[in-house]
Design a protein around this motif. Structure first.
Motif, mmCIF file in Angstrom:
data_model
loop_
_atom_site.group_PDB
_atom_site.id
_atom_site.type_symbol
_atom_site.label_atom_id
_atom_site.label_comp_id
_atom_site.label_asym_id
_atom_site.label_seq_id
_atom_site.Cartn_x
_atom_site.Cartn_y
_atom_site.Cartn_z
ATOM 1 N N GLY A 60 0.826 -1.197 0.000
ATOM 2 C CA GLY A 60 0.000 0.000 0.000
ATOM 3 C C GLY A 60 0.862 1.250 0.000
ATOM 4 N N LYS A 68 -3.367 10.426 3.494
ATOM 5 C CA LYS A 68 -4.116 9.487 2.676
ATOM 6 C C LYS A 68 -3.404 8.129 2.694
ATOM 7 N N GLU A 70 -3.619 4.114 1.066
ATOM 8 C CA GLU A 70 -4.209 3.285 0.025
ATOM 9 C C GLU A 70 -3.585 1.898 0.140
ATOM 10 N N LYS A 72 -3.114 -1.513 -1.480
ATOM 11 C CA LYS A 72 -3.226 -2.078 -2.821
ATOM 12 C C LYS A 72 -3.420 -3.587 -2.803
#
Length: 127
Positions: A60, A68, A70, A72
């Motif tokens: 990620g 932020k 994220e 993955k």
């Protein structure tokens, strides 16, 4: 014909494989430009440095400027976690702050009934 050496080699290989996962952590790996750092969340050997060779490329991303995260590769994250890998304190605090996002991502991928238990252990909470 089975020899004593072949049995020892099989045992030694299993022992090494089981030890590997106890020495794996989810860690932040710095990338990006000067004054604009972003981080990759990677599975990496405990003994290697921050920019060292990772076992799994990108699990990620984390951008502290925009706050932020994220994730993955949730299946890889669960794969390493179920085999004993632990997040560092920094990664664990990021996971805690982004609790709702992470829970949604894990519940999509997790096929077993104990998704909540896995999620709580990943955040370092008691069951």
């Amino acid at each position: 014909m089975i020899t004593h050496d072949s049995i020892l080699n099989q045992f030694h290989t299993k022992l090494i494989v089981s030890e590997i996962f106890f020495m794996v952590k989810f860690r932040l790996k710095r990338c990006g430009r000067k004054q604009q750092a972003t981080y990759r969340i990677v599975a990496i050997d405990v003994r290697s440095r921050r920019e060292g060779r990772d076992l799994r490329k990108v699990l990620g991303f984390y951008d502290p400027i925009r706050d932020k995260i994220e994730v993955k590769n949730v299946p890889a994250l669960l794969y390493f976690f179920q085999r004993g890998a632990k997040p560092t304190e920094t990664v664990q605090s990021i996971f805690r702050r982004k609790r709702d996002f992470l829970k949604c991502a894990i519940s999509k991928v997790c096929k077993s009934d104990n998704c909540d238990d896995i999620f709580k252990r990943l955040l370092g909470e008691s069951l």
